[in-house]
Design a protein around this motif. Structure first.
Motif, PDB file in Angstrom:
ATOM      1  N   UNK A  25      -7.067  -0.118  -0.067  1.00 22.70           N
ATOM      2  CA  UNK A  25      -7.280   0.594   1.055  1.00 22.70           C
ATOM      3  C   UNK A  25      -6.317   0.001   2.155  1.00 22.70           C
ATOM      4  N   UNK A  26      -6.092   1.197   3.381  1.00 21.97           N
ATOM      5  CA  UNK A  26      -5.307   0.699   4.255  1.00 21.97           C
ATOM      6  C   UNK A  26      -6.129   1.310   5.512  1.00 21.97           C
ATOM      7  N   UNK A  27      -6.383   0.265   6.435  1.00 21.26           N
ATOM      8  CA  UNK A  27      -7.081   0.499   7.733  1.00 21.26           C
ATOM      9  C   UNK A  27      -8.090   1.297   7.833  1.00 21.26           C
ATOM     10  N   UNK A  28      -9.110   0.909   6.821  1.00 21.90           N
ATOM     11  CA  UNK A  28     -10.381   1.718   6.748  1.00 21.90           C
ATOM     12  C   UNK A  28     -11.214   1.544   7.938  1.00 21.90           C
ATOM     13  N   UNK A  29     -12.261   2.713   8.398  1.00 22.23           N
ATOM     14  CA  UNK A  29     -12.683   2.756   9.488  1.00 22.23           C
ATOM     15  C   UNK A  29     -13.557   1.380   9.622  1.00 22.23           C
ATOM     16  N   UNK A  30     -14.219   0.570   8.711  1.00 18.22           N
ATOM     17  CA  UNK A  30     -14.992  -0.262   8.669  1.00 18.22           C
ATOM     18  C   UNK A  30     -14.162  -1.843   9.216  1.00 18.22           C
ATOM     19  N   UNK A  31     -12.954  -1.997   8.889  1.00 16.01           N
ATOM     20  CA  UNK A  31     -12.082  -3.039   9.159  1.00 16.01           C
ATOM     21  C   UNK A  31     -10.609  -2.565   9.197  1.00 16.01           C
ATOM     22  N   UNK A  32     -10.308  -1.853  10.409  1.00 17.96           N
ATOM     23  CA  UNK A  32      -8.869  -1.249  10.691  1.00 17.96           C
ATOM     24  C   UNK A  32      -7.781  -2.310  10.380  1.00 17.96           C
ATOM     25  N   UNK A  60      -5.815 -15.884   3.384  1.00 17.24           N
ATOM     26  CA  UNK A  60      -4.802 -16.247   2.194  1.00 17.24           C
ATOM     27  C   UNK A  60      -4.421 -14.994   1.790  1.00 17.24           C
ATOM     28  N   UNK A  61      -4.121 -14.849   0.543  1.00 15.45           N
ATOM     29  CA  UNK A  61      -3.850 -13.275  -0.135  1.00 15.45           C
ATOM     30  C   UNK A  61      -5.221 -12.553  -0.148  1.00 15.45           C
ATOM     31  N   UNK A  62      -5.125 -11.710   0.324  1.00 14.25           N
ATOM     32  CA  UNK A  62      -6.420 -10.785   0.385  1.00 14.25           C
ATOM     33  C   UNK A  62      -6.311  -9.344   0.184  1.00 14.25           C
ATOM     34  N   UNK A  63      -6.876  -8.632  -1.005  1.00 18.02           N
ATOM     35  CA  UNK A  63      -6.745  -7.447  -1.330  1.00 18.02           C
ATOM     36  C   UNK A  63      -7.986  -6.412  -0.833  1.00 18.02           C
ATOM     37  N   UNK A  64      -7.628  -5.546  -0.193  1.00 18.56           N
ATOM     38  CA  UNK A  64      -8.639  -4.929   0.300  1.00 18.56           C
ATOM     39  C   UNK A  64      -8.636  -3.462  -0.702  1.00 18.56           C
ATOM     40  N   UNK A 113       0.820  -1.089  -0.127  1.00 17.52           N
ATOM     41  CA  UNK A 113      -0.093  -0.115  -0.146  1.00 17.52           C
ATOM     42  C   UNK A 113       0.853   1.207  -0.157  1.00 17.52           C
ATOM     43  N   UNK A 114       0.597   2.316  -0.746  1.00 16.78           N
ATOM     44  CA  UNK A 114      -0.353   2.150  -1.918  1.00 16.78           C
ATOM     45  C   UNK A 114       0.070   1.357  -3.014  1.00 16.78           C
ATOM     46  N   UNK A 163     -18.014  -3.988   1.553  1.00 17.48           N
ATOM     47  CA  UNK A 163     -16.828  -3.139   1.272  1.00 17.48           C
ATOM     48  C   UNK A 163     -16.154  -3.929  -0.080  1.00 17.48           C
ATOM     49  N   UNK A 164     -15.106  -3.420  -0.536  1.00 12.71           N
ATOM     50  CA  UNK A 164     -14.675  -4.067  -1.665  1.00 12.71           C
ATOM     51  C   UNK A 164     -13.473  -4.940  -1.430  1.00 12.71           C
ATOM     52  N   UNK A 165     -13.242  -6.151  -1.960  1.00 15.69           N
ATOM     53  CA  UNK A 165     -12.220  -7.088  -1.360  1.00 15.69           C
ATOM     54  C   UNK A 165     -12.228  -8.313  -2.099  1.00 15.69           C
ATOM     55  N   UNK A 166     -11.363  -9.035  -2.230  1.00 18.85           N
ATOM     56  CA  UNK A 166     -10.889 -10.282  -3.019  1.00 18.85           C
ATOM     57  C   UNK A 166      -9.883 -11.046  -2.176  1.00 18.85           C
ATOM     58  N   UNK A 167     -10.190 -12.380  -1.906  1.00 18.08           N
ATOM     59  CA  UNK A 167      -9.337 -13.008  -1.275  1.00 18.08           C
ATOM     60  C   UNK A 167      -9.268 -14.675  -2.004  1.00 18.08           C
ATOM     61  N   UNK A 168      -8.171 -14.957  -2.157  1.00 18.41           N
ATOM     62  CA  UNK A 168      -8.090 -16.441  -2.541  1.00 18.41           C
ATOM     63  C   UNK A 168      -8.118 -17.363  -1.349  1.00 18.41           C
ATOM     64  N   UNK A 169      -9.111 -18.023  -1.149  1.00 18.41           N
ATOM     65  CA  UNK A 169      -9.399 -18.631   0.324  1.00 18.41           C
ATOM     66  C   UNK A 169      -8.703 -20.076   0.498  1.00 18.41           C
TER      67      UNK A 169
END
Length: 277
Positions: free
Chosen positions: A46-53, A166-170, A34-35, A231-237
């Motif tokens: 996104x980094x440490x957003x208020x909904x999920x710090x 796993x690998x998670x992208x916020x 990030x960024x 929120x917007x995010x993708x993870x390979x679980x």
């Protein structure tokens, strides 16, 4: 002091890899990207957003490893739900294996709250230009179990659909502009095993961006955890609906690729991404 390495593509910095962060214990300190930006300069993490710090841009984050939290925030406990516990682990840089402007590779130790070594990781991140308005990030990580690992998710403990880890992208996004879909999924891509998933949105100034997530090798068996509403995010679980068990001394490897593009989703970009992978 936070330590970071800049990754460059097409003559500009496209990602900042923070390999030795200063973070509160409750976010499970770990390296992160990030960024991350498009070639045009739009930020797509996104980094440490208020909904999920505890969401740290793009990182390798796992909710439960031998009862240690490497995701951050609460831990899901069967029969109790999400509970705040003092069980946050740390992913700590140990040594560099490769470090240049377009690629980093290093060894990390995954340790528990008390410093117990759970796993040794080898991680590789590489960037390359894909088209005139898109570049590709290749991600590879291998975990070697120190004394045996059991990797869980909230879903394996009873919370349906919450198989993240796993690998998670916020992504930072105006949710009115966010859209997610896969190659084979006609409806909700969440939980699918499509070979690729698209997440698109718009930056703070309204500039559209596109992310294309692709599984490679062993990662093709992992479902996609996708969020595009709350929120917007993708993870390979890696532990979608059952625990992943790694015997002592054994390894676990995953490889993925993410295309970061300016503009809305384009078939030509998706084709170029598939050919590159």
């Amino acid at each position: 002091m936070t330590k970071a390495h800049e990754l460059r593509c097409a003559g500009r910095v496209v990602a900042r890899y923070v390999w030795d962060p200063e973070l509160p214990a409750t976010v499970s300190p770990r390296p992160y990207l990030h960024p991350v930006t498009t070639l045009g300069g739009t930020t797509v993490t996104g980094f440490m957003p208020g909904d999920h710090v505890h969401h740290l841009g793009a990182s390798i984050a796992v909710p439960i490893v031998n009862e240690v939290n490497f995701w951050g925030g609460s831990t899901y406990v069967t029969g109790r739900g999400s509970v705040r516990l003092d069980n946050h682990g740390r992913q700590a840089h140990r040594r560099w294996l490769h470090r240049t402007g377009d690629r980093v590779s290093h060894e990390l130790h995954w340790t528990g709250r008390d410093g117990t070594l759970l796993a040794v990781e080898s991680r590789d991140l590489a960037v390359a230009q894909l088209t005139g308005d898109a570049w590709m990030l290749r991600v590879s990580y291998t975990l070697t179990s120190a004394g045996g690992l059991t990797i869980d998710s909230p879903a394996t403990r009873g919370r349906a659909g919450a198989g993240y880890g796993g690998f998670f992208w916020r992504a930072p996004a105006d949710l009115d502009r966010v859209h997610a879909y896969g190659r084979d999924s006609n409806g909700d891509v969440h939980g699918s095993r499509d070979p690729w998933v698209v997440l698109s949105g718009a930056g703070a100034t309204g500039d559209p961006w596109t992310l294309i997530f692709q599984a490679a090798g062993e990662a093709a068996v992992d479902p996609w955890f996708v969020r595009a509403t709350d929120y917007a995010g993708v993870c390979s679980a890696i532990a979608w609906d059952r625990p992943l068990v790694i015997a002592p001394g054994r390894t676990f490897t995953r490889r993925l690729a993410v295309v970061i593009a300016d503009g809305p989703p384009r078939d030509a970009t998706i084709r170029a991404a598939q050919e590159a992978v």
